[in-house]
Design a protein around this motif. Sequence first.
Motif, short mmCIF file in Angstrom:
data_model
loop_
_atom_site.label_atom_id
_atom_site.label_comp_id
_atom_site.label_asym_id
_atom_site.label_seq_id
_atom_site.Cartn_x
_atom_site.Cartn_y
_atom_site.Cartn_z
N CYS A 42 0.83 -1.20 0.00
CA CYS A 42 0.00 0.00 0.00
C CYS A 42 0.87 1.25 0.00
O CYS A 42 0.70 2.15 -0.84
N VAL A 43 1.80 1.33 0.93
CA VAL A 43 2.66 2.52 1.03
C VAL A 43 3.49 2.69 -0.24
O VAL A 43 3.54 3.77 -0.82
N SER A 44 4.14 1.63 -0.69
CA SER A 44 5.01 1.75 -1.86
C SER A 44 4.21 2.14 -3.11
O SER A 44 4.69 2.91 -3.94
N THR A 45 2.99 1.63 -3.22
CA THR A 45 2.16 1.96 -4.38
C THR A 45 1.72 3.42 -4.32
O THR A 45 1.82 4.14 -5.32
N LEU A 46 1.25 3.85 -3.17
CA LEU A 46 0.78 5.24 -3.07
C LEU A 46 1.92 6.25 -3.22
O LEU A 46 1.76 7.25 -3.92
N ILE A 47 3.07 5.98 -2.62
CA ILE A 47 4.14 6.97 -2.74
C ILE A 47 4.77 6.98 -4.13
O ILE A 47 5.47 7.91 -4.48
N SER A 48 4.49 5.95 -4.93
CA SER A 48 4.97 5.95 -6.31
C SER A 48 4.21 6.96 -7.16
O SER A 48 4.65 7.30 -8.26
N ASN A 49 3.08 7.42 -6.66
CA ASN A 49 2.28 8.41 -7.36
C ASN A 49 2.40 9.74 -6.64
O ASN A 49 1.92 9.87 -5.51
N PRO A 50 3.00 10.75 -7.26
CA PRO A 50 3.20 12.04 -6.59
C PRO A 50 1.91 12.69 -6.11
O PRO A 50 1.92 13.48 -5.17
N THR A 107 0.41 -15.37 -13.82
CA THR A 107 0.15 -15.59 -12.40
C THR A 107 0.64 -14.42 -11.55
O THR A 107 -0.09 -13.90 -10.70
N ALA A 108 1.86 -13.98 -11.77
CA ALA A 108 2.41 -12.88 -10.97
C ALA A 108 1.63 -11.59 -11.20
O ALA A 108 1.33 -10.86 -10.25
N ILE A 109 1.28 -11.33 -12.45
CA ILE A 109 0.50 -10.13 -12.79
C ILE A 109 -0.85 -10.17 -12.07
O ILE A 109 -1.29 -9.19 -11.47
N ASN A 110 -1.52 -11.31 -12.17
CA ASN A 110 -2.84 -11.46 -11.56
C ASN A 110 -2.77 -11.31 -10.04
O ASN A 110 -3.61 -10.64 -9.43
N SER A 111 -1.78 -11.93 -9.43
CA SER A 111 -1.64 -11.85 -7.97
C SER A 111 -1.41 -10.42 -7.51
O SER A 111 -2.00 -9.96 -6.53
N TYR A 112 -0.55 -9.72 -8.20
CA TYR A 112 -0.26 -8.31 -7.88
C TYR A 112 -1.52 -7.46 -8.03
O TYR A 112 -1.85 -6.65 -7.15
N TYR A 113 -2.22 -7.65 -9.11
CA TYR A 113 -3.45 -6.90 -9.39
C TYR A 113 -4.51 -7.17 -8.32
O TYR A 113 -5.15 -6.25 -7.83
N VAL A 114 -4.68 -8.43 -7.97
CA VAL A 114 -5.66 -8.80 -6.93
C VAL A 114 -5.29 -8.14 -5.60
O VAL A 114 -6.15 -7.61 -4.89
N ALA A 115 -4.00 -8.13 -5.28
CA ALA A 115 -3.54 -7.49 -4.03
C ALA A 115 -3.85 -6.00 -4.05
O ALA A 115 -4.30 -5.44 -3.04
N LEU A 116 -3.64 -5.34 -5.18
CA LEU A 116 -3.96 -3.91 -5.28
C LEU A 116 -5.46 -3.66 -5.16
O LEU A 116 -5.89 -2.67 -4.55
N THR A 155 -17.98 -2.42 -4.77
CA THR A 155 -18.43 -3.55 -5.58
C THR A 155 -17.73 -3.57 -6.94
O THR A 155 -17.30 -4.63 -7.41
N ASP A 156 -17.59 -2.41 -7.55
CA ASP A 156 -16.90 -2.33 -8.85
C ASP A 156 -15.47 -2.85 -8.74
O ASP A 156 -15.00 -3.61 -9.60
N VAL A 157 -14.75 -2.45 -7.69
CA VAL A 157 -13.37 -2.89 -7.51
C VAL A 157 -13.33 -4.40 -7.24
O VAL A 157 -12.47 -5.11 -7.76
N LEU A 158 -14.27 -4.90 -6.45
CA LEU A 158 -14.32 -6.35 -6.18
C LEU A 158 -14.59 -7.14 -7.45
O LEU A 158 -14.01 -8.21 -7.65
N TRP A 159 -15.45 -6.63 -8.31
CA TRP A 159 -15.71 -7.32 -9.57
C TRP A 159 -14.47 -7.27 -10.48
O TRP A 159 -14.19 -8.25 -11.18
N ALA A 160 -13.75 -6.16 -10.47
CA ALA A 160 -12.50 -6.09 -11.26
C ALA A 160 -11.51 -7.14 -10.74
O ALA A 160 -10.83 -7.81 -11.52
N LYS A 161 -11.45 -7.28 -9.41
CA LYS A 161 -10.59 -8.31 -8.80
C LYS A 161 -11.03 -9.70 -9.26
O LYS A 161 -10.21 -10.54 -9.63
N ASP A 162 -12.34 -9.94 -9.25
CA ASP A 162 -12.87 -11.23 -9.69
C ASP A 162 -12.51 -11.51 -11.15
O ASP A 162 -12.27 -12.67 -11.52
N ASP A 163 -12.49 -10.47 -11.97
CA ASP A 163 -12.12 -10.66 -13.38
C ASP A 163 -10.68 -11.16 -13.52
O ASP A 163 -10.40 -12.04 -14.33
N ALA A 164 -9.78 -10.63 -12.70
CA ALA A 164 -8.39 -11.11 -12.72
C ALA A 164 -8.32 -12.57 -12.26
O ALA A 164 -7.56 -13.37 -12.82
#
Length: 178
Positions: A45-53, A158-167, A131-140
């Motif tokens: 969470c922290v690393s993702t958010l701080i990557s965006n100014p 697999t790695a892409i999907n896992s990362y995306y689901v975590a986000l 709900t929209d975000v959960l459905w996007a997660k389900d799509d992955a």
Amino acid sequence: MAKQVFEIVVVLVVVLFFNQGNANMTKDMTLIESVCKKTHDFKLCVSTLISNPLSFNSTDVKGLARIMIGILQAKTDGILATIDRMSKNESDPRIRDCLIDDCYPEYDKGAELLQQAIEDLESGSLRYAITDVLWAKDDAETCQECFEEPIKLKSPVTAINSYYVALCHIAEDIMVIL
């Protein structure tokens, strides 16, 4: 003498400017860290958010939620391009079919859901945004399932999907705080 006074004034202005910037950054990091402590994965969470100014300009949790969904949108665009490239280079027709017939359409649908999530968040429809975000997660996850059924295939995503689901989980966690 006047030159020395001018130099001292310049140094003081620079020091005050940088101290103010550090104070704001510390305040912004405090918000990011306090929000991320309430998510499934503090470090991600922290690393993702701080990557965006833009995260450093956010003054509230809703702003951080919007930023996280925006990051997910950008990741989705990148994933769609990666899936397209992989499908063109894949020699195994079963894997290529999963990429083309399942993964690409699922992530494409996820992109639309994330856009809707931002609109729902902005309009105050928090439950729908989550709900929209959960459905996007389900799509992955649906993309990944293609490689597991009916026979196990080596998934190139697999790695892409896992990362995306975590986000997606983190975005959901942030919105739940609201």
